[in-house]
Each structure stands twice: as C-alpha cells, then as structure tokens.
Design an enzyme around this catalytic site. Sequence first.
Site, PDB file in Angstrom:
ATOM      1  N   PHE A 153       0.808  -1.222   0.000  1.00 60.76           N
ATOM      2  CA  PHE A 153       0.000   0.000   0.000  1.00 60.76           C
ATOM      3  C   PHE A 153       0.839   1.269   0.000  1.00 60.76           C
ATOM      4  CE2 PHE A 153       0.647  -0.512   4.624  1.00 60.76           C
ATOM      5  CZ  PHE A 153       0.979   0.786   4.993  1.00 60.76           C
ATOM      6  N   GLU A 180      -5.105  -3.828  -1.745  1.00 59.35           N
ATOM      7  CA  GLU A 180      -6.533  -3.514  -1.764  1.00 59.35           C
ATOM      8  C   GLU A 180      -6.857  -2.244  -0.985  1.00 59.35           C
ATOM      9  OE1 GLU A 180      -5.885  -6.624   1.538  1.00 59.35           O
ATOM     10  OE2 GLU A 180      -5.015  -6.037  -0.387  1.00 59.35           O
ATOM     11  N   CYS A 285       9.645   1.334   3.495  1.00 61.81           N
ATOM     12  CA  CYS A 285      10.561   0.255   3.882  1.00 61.81           C
ATOM     13  C   CYS A 285      11.993   0.766   3.969  1.00 61.81           C
ATOM     14  CB  CYS A 285      10.475  -0.919   2.912  1.00 61.81           C
ATOM     15  SG  CYS A 285      11.141  -0.585   1.278  1.00 61.81           S
ATOM     16  N   GLU A 386       9.327  -3.957  12.939  1.00 65.48           N
ATOM     17  CA  GLU A 386       9.146  -2.906  11.932  1.00 65.48           C
ATOM     18  C   GLU A 386       7.819  -2.213  12.234  1.00 65.48           C
ATOM     19  OE1 GLU A 386       9.400  -2.315   7.119  1.00 65.48           O
ATOM     20  OE2 GLU A 386       8.275  -4.033   7.857  1.00 65.48           O
TER      21      GLU A 386
END
Length: 503
Positions: A153, A180, A285, A386
């Site tokens: 996303f 989605e 990331c 994370e």
Amino acid sequence: MTHTVKTVGHWIGGKTVEGTSGNWGPVTDPATGAVTTRVALASVEETDAAVAAAKAAFATWGTSSLAQRTTILFRFRALLDAHRDDIADLIVAEHGKVHSDALGEVARGLEIVDLACGITTQLKGELSTQVSNRVDVASIRQPVGVVAGITPFNFPAMVPMWMFPIAIATGNTFVLKPSEKDPSPSLRIAELLAEAGLPDGVFNVLQGDRTAVDRLLEHPDVSAVSFVGSTPIARHIHTTASANGKRVQALGGAKNHMLVLPDADLDAAADAAVSAAYGSAGERCMAISAVVAVGSVGDELVEKIRERAEKIKIGPGTDPASEMGPLITAAHRDKVASYVRGAADEGCEVVLDGTGYTVEGHEDGHWIGLSLLDHVPTTAKAYRDEIFGPVLCVLRAGTYEEGLALINASPFGNGTAIFTRDGGAARRFQLEVEAGMVGVNVPIPVPVGYHSFGGWKDSLFGDHHVYGNDGVHFYTRGKVVTTRWPDPSEAPTGVDLGFPRNH
C-alpha cells in the site's frame, strides 16, 4: 452529509472488468476516515481469467520486436509524465501522503520506465566466433512468460513501476495484484498503457486479497513472482511460489539504522533523521527507524531532532502546507501508537509522544503525531519490530565497533546509513555493514533505476534484487546456441560416431 461510494474492479484483457466474486473491501480516505470506495476482491476464477489473458497475449508479445516494445514504452512515458498530477491525486486520496510526496513517488517510478525505454542495450547477447572450426557460440536472453507482481500500500504507483516496465520491455506479460487499500492508481496506469498502444492482455490488474495471491503463487501458467511487503508475507510468498517451481524475488521488511559518528555534522544528521524517519508518515521500507549515536553526541543530536520534529506540519495531503499526512488505516494507526504507549515500560525515554494527535476539522482521520524514543534498549518491541509509522528510536553506542555490531545483529538488512566527515570510517562501514543498500551522509539510499534495489538477511527472499541489471536478469532466461555451418565448398564428410573434438 452523504457521499457516493465508487466501485473499483479489475483490468483484464485490455478493459475494465467488474468484480463478480461478491467479496468487497473498503477503501478509506485516511484524512477523514470516510469509506470512499469499495474494491472488488478477486475469486480464484477471476484470478485464472487474468492469468489466461496474460498467457494468450504472451504468444505474440513474447516474440514482438524490441522496436515495437520500446515505441509503446516511450509513448507510455510521455503519458505518465503528462498525467503525474492525476496519479498523485489518487495516491493522496487513498494512501493519505501529501501531494509533493506522491509526485515524488511517480517521479521515482518514471526512472524505471526510462530504463525500460532503453532496454535494447540491456538485451544484447554475446557471440564467440570460431570456437572450433566453423563453430560459433551465442548467448541470448528470452522472456520467462507470465509474471505476477504483488505490491504494498505504501507506494501504489512506484513499486508496481519497479516491476512491470522491465517485465514487459523484456517480452513478458504481467498480472499486477496491488494493495486492496489503495487500488485506483494501478487502474489509471493500466489505462495509460492501453492509450500508449500496449496490446490487450500484456498488462492486467487483479484486485484482491489472499485468495488471489495464493492462486497466483500456485498457478501453473505463472512463471515468476515479484513481491514487496512485510517479512512474514515475503517468506510465505518465497516458500510457496518456489515450491510451485517459480522464480521469486520477495522483498521484506526493514529496520534501517543510521550510525552517527562523533565527527558528523549534527545539524545535517538531524535534518536527515527527521526527513528519513517521518517522511511519508514513516510508511516506507527505507525509512530510518533507528539512529545509533556514537560517543558523546547523543544528547545534542536528540535535542536537534526534537526541535525539528516539533515543527513538522501534519495535515491532509490535499493541503499544500502539510508536510506529513495520516496513516493508511485506523487499525494501523492504533498499532503504531501501541509501540509508543508501551515504550516507557520497556526502558525507553519518551522524548516526544505523538499518540494523542488530531487535526481540527478532520477528527475522524487516521492521525498520529511524531514520536521520538531515546535510550532505547535492543530488547524493546519498538526496536525489534518494523513499526511502519512515524516513530524514531535512538540507541547509544560507545564506539564505531559497538554501533556496527548492533546494526549487524539486526535480523533485517535492507538499508543503512552512516553520517561522518571521516572517509576512512565511511569506507570501512560500507564494506563491513550487513545490509543491501548503504548511504554515506545519505539517509535513504534508494538506488537510481539503473542500479538494483534490495536488502540482505530477512529483508530479501530470493536471489535477485529489483529493477536495474538484476531486474532484467530476473525477467529473462539465458539460452546458449552453438552453431556449425559447413562451408559451401565442402562436401558432406559422412557419419562420425566419435566424441566431438574441439580442436
């Protein structure tokens, strides 16, 4: 006040296809919390239809000329450039990031389209003549077939563009399964590819959840799978797709460290830490989520970070004054907040607590402020996990060696950075640190398009990084051809059952 909820379906065989599974997912505007869209979630049958369209298109696209492919990609590049604001608007509406950040995402995706436009030089083979008498050997690369991309996303335009431009430039056909949570940018990209003249079925968009993903991983007509997302899912993707005979590049999670040595320019380091930790609300990331302060600089560095963080303007992505937007969902916001609320009990010093933040007039948005944790022990959840939100952990180390050991002990190895004025220390760091991407006085060392992006350890499953030379190799297979043509003046020599001679 009521508002119309739009419906988003698939793009299969060159046209929009309505969802037929009966399953739908909500898409919210993160700045308001309102459900603006419902997205179709594909069934196994719809997944099969997308793969079938890609397989049918590969029959001709796989043997199409390089000139045809690059001509279409050049047209697509021009269209993408002309419509970058439209795509950025869709990203803001569904992801929540600020408009300038969304434009930056499209620009970084364009870099890979540039690379794909020049794919001809990347696909040149090798030829050795006269390896034996009148024998030549050539090495060529050919497409693998139908490839799937499963994307996250946080970059709904850029990450797909890390994959499909190179895949289709090298002659493959593509099935994209975007997140989605923000499905619309991928459909706009599909429309632009069609407008550029891409044949039907070469690029398909399949909206969906785990049902669609698992079917792609096991489908016999899918030859390769590219993935970017969290480490647990990356491991699942790699294990499952590999077991089904596919080649896989699965990029996982990260805990990127920034090592700040005592000789560093602390103002530059603080600017970099704030930009890299809190940009895009930390939903990157490649975000810096852990600063390792070496020696005596920790207190001063933390104070400089705090001063800057307190000035960041948080608000809707549509407001030009906003520097940081909301998080993608309320559930993700609550999860990020839990790390900050539990930090003190785990031995952290909470310098900034952003968990109570809200925006006037947008109280139902998925808001969270900037959080800064100092003296974080390596046992704390805020350090181990994370977080994927605007939470920066500061750890202390006595020496360079201690800081390096701390970084290398992390199970993640995506990106890292060092801030120093000492070239010798920087050189040591880039050779000794266990990470796939290293920045020297650069906090987010995302490579340019013609170098490859990828981490080490639990940040990458598979042998290939994404885009650059690795991307070209991932989407092609090598073939070696040995050829002997008799000279026209020679008569047939008869049968020889002996071992072939090289001399």
